[in-house]
Enzyme design. Structure first.
Site, PDB file in Angstrom:
ATOM      1  N   GLY A  24       4.813   8.578   0.462  1.00 59.89           N
ATOM      2  CA  GLY A  24       4.629   9.247  -0.827  1.00 59.89           C
ATOM      3  C   GLY A  24       5.193  10.662  -0.815  1.00 59.89           C
ATOM      4  O   GLY A  24       5.838  11.110  -1.772  1.00 59.89           O
ATOM      5  N   ARG A  28       6.979  14.255   4.336  1.00 55.39           N
ATOM      6  CA  ARG A  28       6.784  13.189   5.327  1.00 55.39           C
ATOM      7  C   ARG A  28       8.126  12.511   5.616  1.00 55.39           C
ATOM      8  O   ARG A  28       8.441  12.175   6.755  1.00 55.39           O
ATOM      9  CB  ARG A  28       5.844  12.122   4.768  1.00 55.39           C
ATOM     10  CG  ARG A  28       4.464  11.996   5.349  1.00 55.39           C
ATOM     11  CD  ARG A  28       4.470  11.535   6.767  1.00 55.39           C
ATOM     12  NE  ARG A  28       3.546  12.352   7.532  1.00 55.39           N
ATOM     13  CZ  ARG A  28       2.285  12.085   7.761  1.00 55.39           C
ATOM     14  NH1 ARG A  28       1.766  10.983   7.308  1.00 55.39           N
ATOM     15  NH2 ARG A  28       1.530  12.891   8.464  1.00 55.39           N
ATOM     16  N   ARG A  47      14.718  17.317  -7.399  1.00 56.13           N
ATOM     17  CA  ARG A  47      13.275  17.611  -7.524  1.00 56.13           C
ATOM     18  C   ARG A  47      12.578  17.702  -6.170  1.00 56.13           C
ATOM     19  O   ARG A  47      11.374  17.415  -6.059  1.00 56.13           O
ATOM     20  CB  ARG A  47      12.556  16.544  -8.355  1.00 56.13           C
ATOM     21  CG  ARG A  47      12.969  16.551  -9.804  1.00 56.13           C
ATOM     22  CD  ARG A  47      12.261  15.466 -10.573  1.00 56.13           C
ATOM     23  NE  ARG A  47      12.702  15.518 -11.952  1.00 56.13           N
ATOM     24  CZ  ARG A  47      11.894  15.642 -12.997  1.00 56.13           C
ATOM     25  NH1 ARG A  47      10.605  15.711 -12.829  1.00 56.13           N
ATOM     26  NH2 ARG A  47      12.373  15.683 -14.212  1.00 56.13           N
ATOM     27  N   ARG A  91       7.046   0.577   1.720  1.00 57.64           N
ATOM     28  CA  ARG A  91       6.184   1.733   1.469  1.00 57.64           C
ATOM     29  C   ARG A  91       5.314   1.965   2.694  1.00 57.64           C
ATOM     30  O   ARG A  91       4.750   1.025   3.265  1.00 57.64           O
ATOM     31  CB  ARG A  91       5.322   1.484   0.232  1.00 57.64           C
ATOM     32  CG  ARG A  91       4.134   2.409   0.112  1.00 57.64           C
ATOM     33  CD  ARG A  91       3.495   2.426  -1.254  1.00 57.64           C
ATOM     34  NE  ARG A  91       2.093   2.814  -1.206  1.00 57.64           N
ATOM     35  CZ  ARG A  91       1.641   4.043  -0.926  1.00 57.64           C
ATOM     36  NH1 ARG A  91       2.495   5.026  -0.668  1.00 57.64           N
ATOM     37  NH2 ARG A  91       0.348   4.299  -0.893  1.00 57.64           N
ATOM     38  N   GLY A  93       2.110   4.301   3.475  1.00 52.64           N
ATOM     39  CA  GLY A  93       1.221   5.238   2.798  1.00 52.64           C
ATOM     40  C   GLY A  93      -0.178   5.229   3.360  1.00 52.64           C
ATOM     41  O   GLY A  93      -0.443   4.663   4.416  1.00 52.64           O
ATOM     42  N   SER A  94      -1.066   5.874   2.623  1.00 49.78           N
ATOM     43  CA  SER A  94      -2.473   5.884   3.014  1.00 49.78           C
ATOM     44  C   SER A  94      -3.299   5.264   1.896  1.00 49.78           C
ATOM     45  O   SER A  94      -2.834   5.133   0.765  1.00 49.78           O
ATOM     46  CB  SER A  94      -2.937   7.309   3.315  1.00 49.78           C
ATOM     47  OG  SER A  94      -2.834   8.077   2.145  1.00 49.78           O
ATOM     48  N   GLU A 183      -5.001   2.424  -3.308  1.00 47.35           N
ATOM     49  CA  GLU A 183      -3.888   3.369  -3.219  1.00 47.35           C
ATOM     50  C   GLU A 183      -3.291   3.464  -4.620  1.00 47.35           C
ATOM     51  O   GLU A 183      -3.977   3.126  -5.586  1.00 47.35           O
ATOM     52  CB  GLU A 183      -2.892   2.962  -2.119  1.00 47.35           C
ATOM     53  CG  GLU A 183      -2.413   1.529  -2.151  1.00 47.35           C
ATOM     54  CD  GLU A 183      -1.216   1.314  -3.033  1.00 47.35           C
ATOM     55  OE1 GLU A 183      -1.409   0.802  -4.167  1.00 47.35           O
ATOM     56  OE2 GLU A 183      -0.089   1.593  -2.604  1.00 47.35           O
ATOM     57  N   ASP A 208      -9.483   7.137   4.580  1.00 45.98           N
ATOM     58  CA  ASP A 208     -10.867   7.467   4.229  1.00 45.98           C
ATOM     59  C   ASP A 208     -11.574   6.198   3.761  1.00 45.98           C
ATOM     60  O   ASP A 208     -10.924   5.234   3.382  1.00 45.98           O
ATOM     61  CB  ASP A 208     -10.911   8.549   3.134  1.00 45.98           C
ATOM     62  CG  ASP A 208     -10.075   8.168   1.924  1.00 45.98           C
ATOM     63  OD1 ASP A 208      -8.837   8.329   1.977  1.00 45.98           O
ATOM     64  OD2 ASP A 208     -10.654   7.671   0.942  1.00 45.98           O
ATOM     65  N   ARG A 221      -5.206  10.993  11.944  1.00 45.16           N
ATOM     66  CA  ARG A 221      -4.217  10.626  10.931  1.00 45.16           C
ATOM     67  C   ARG A 221      -2.840  10.451  11.572  1.00 45.16           C
ATOM     68  O   ARG A 221      -2.107   9.531  11.283  1.00 45.16           O
ATOM     69  CB  ARG A 221      -4.080  11.766   9.906  1.00 45.16           C
ATOM     70  CG  ARG A 221      -4.740  11.481   8.594  1.00 45.16           C
ATOM     71  CD  ARG A 221      -4.644  12.721   7.723  1.00 45.16           C
ATOM     72  NE  ARG A 221      -5.812  12.810   6.890  1.00 45.16           N
ATOM     73  CZ  ARG A 221      -5.854  12.406   5.635  1.00 45.16           C
ATOM     74  NH1 ARG A 221      -4.782  11.959   5.050  1.00 45.16           N
ATOM     75  NH2 ARG A 221      -6.960  12.481   4.945  1.00 45.16           N
TER      76      ARG A 221
HETATM   77  N1  HPA Z   1      -7.624   6.391  -3.946  1.00 45.37           N
HETATM   78  C1  HPA Z   1      -6.314   6.323  -4.190  1.00 45.37           C
HETATM   79  N2  HPA Z   1      -5.411   6.586  -3.271  1.00 45.37           N
HETATM   80  C2  HPA Z   1      -5.808   6.905  -2.042  1.00 45.37           C
HETATM   81  C3  HPA Z   1      -7.160   6.997  -1.723  1.00 45.37           C
HETATM   82  C4  HPA Z   1      -8.100   6.714  -2.734  1.00 45.37           C
HETATM   83  O1  HPA Z   1      -9.310   6.766  -2.527  1.00 45.37           O
HETATM   84  N3  HPA Z   1      -7.254   7.352  -0.415  1.00 45.37           N
HETATM   85  C5  HPA Z   1      -5.993   7.479   0.052  1.00 45.37           C
HETATM   86  N4  HPA Z   1      -5.118   7.212  -0.931  1.00 45.37           N
END
Ligand code: HPA
Length: 236
Positions: A24, A28, A47, A91, A93-94, A183, A208, A221
């Site tokens: 994202g 990164r 951008r 992708r 991501g987290s 996400e 999380d 992380r």
């Molecule tokens: N919501 C949306 N996107 C996220 C979250 C979440 O709780 N945690 C990490 N990315």
């Protein structure tokens, strides 16, 4: 190609590899280019959404930020697939866990991506489209994880428009259907891939838990990010 450069990408024809990794955060993307790729060159910075192309184990690969949310990844993935002839977007991501099956640090592979967004309404389906990962990329990623000894959870994720959802019990119905985590991008990416007849996969680390309130600290992380990266890079 006549459509390039695009309004959002200034790269020239041939500047992107066939496979693009998309975190994202554009910084990164810069970090990945500098720490994982060889001979990485900046190919776009419109951008400040940085994109680089280099090699990994001798194979060409690109990495570019997607920004946050479905509209943002929708723009970049469409332009890469439709105008830069990119074949695969991965992708990286987290996500926040909403399932007992996913603990912080786990790596989730998004087999399907549900959404609460109106993204699909542009296609006028008259029904519900199921955005899914490309099976070749998915099965390859699972095999790589096995070889690396990385625990992965494969299943449905939720791509949510709101991060700060006003509805208190917004996650309940998704949890009841076994959705693993939240996400904000995969459903749009999967729909763009389907529309452009290309391939996409989302690999997510659980940063999380919305169930336990647990969060990864920065060192944790970085470690789970590294496991996810090793998987994603091998897909090129
Ligand atoms: N919501 C949306 N996107 C996220 C979250 C979440 O709780 N945690 C990490 N990315």
């Amino acid at each position: 190609m006549s459509n390039i450069p695009t309004p959002h990408i200034r790269a020239k024809e041939g500047d992107f590899a066939k496979t693009v990794l998309m975190p994202g955060d554009p910084l990164r993307a810069k970090y990945i280019a500098e720490h994982y790729l060889e001979d990485a060159k900046l190919v776009t910075d419109v951008r400040n959404m940085f994109g680089y192309t280099g090699t990994y184990k001798g194979r060409p690969i690109s990495v570019m930020g997607s920004g946050m949310g479905m509209p943002s990844i929708g723009i970049y993935s469409h332009e890469l697939f439709a105008f830069y002839d990119v074949d695969n977007i991965i992708r990286i991501g987290s996500a926040g866990s909403i399932s007992e099956k996913c603990n912080v640090r786990d790596v989730v592979i998004a087999q399907g991506a549900c959404t609460n967004s109106a993204w699909a309404s542009q296609f006028d389906f008259g029904g519900t489209f199921a955005p899914i990962a490309d099976f070749d990329l998915l099965s390859k990623a699972v095999n790589i994880a096995k070889e690396q000894g990385t625990r992965v959870v494969v299943g449905n994720v939720l791509s949510s428009d709101p991060f700060y959802n006003a509805k208190k019990d917004a996650n309940k119905a998704w949890m009841d259907m076994g959705v693993l985590c939240i996400e904000m991008e995969s459903a749009a990416l999967y729909m763009e891939a389907a529309r452009c007849k290309k391939k996409a996969l989302s690999i997510l680390t659980i940063s999380d838990s919305l169930i336990t309130g647990e969060e990864l600290d920065s060192e944790q992380r970085q470690n789970s990010f590294h496991q996810m990266m090793e998987m994603a890079l091998e897909l090129a």
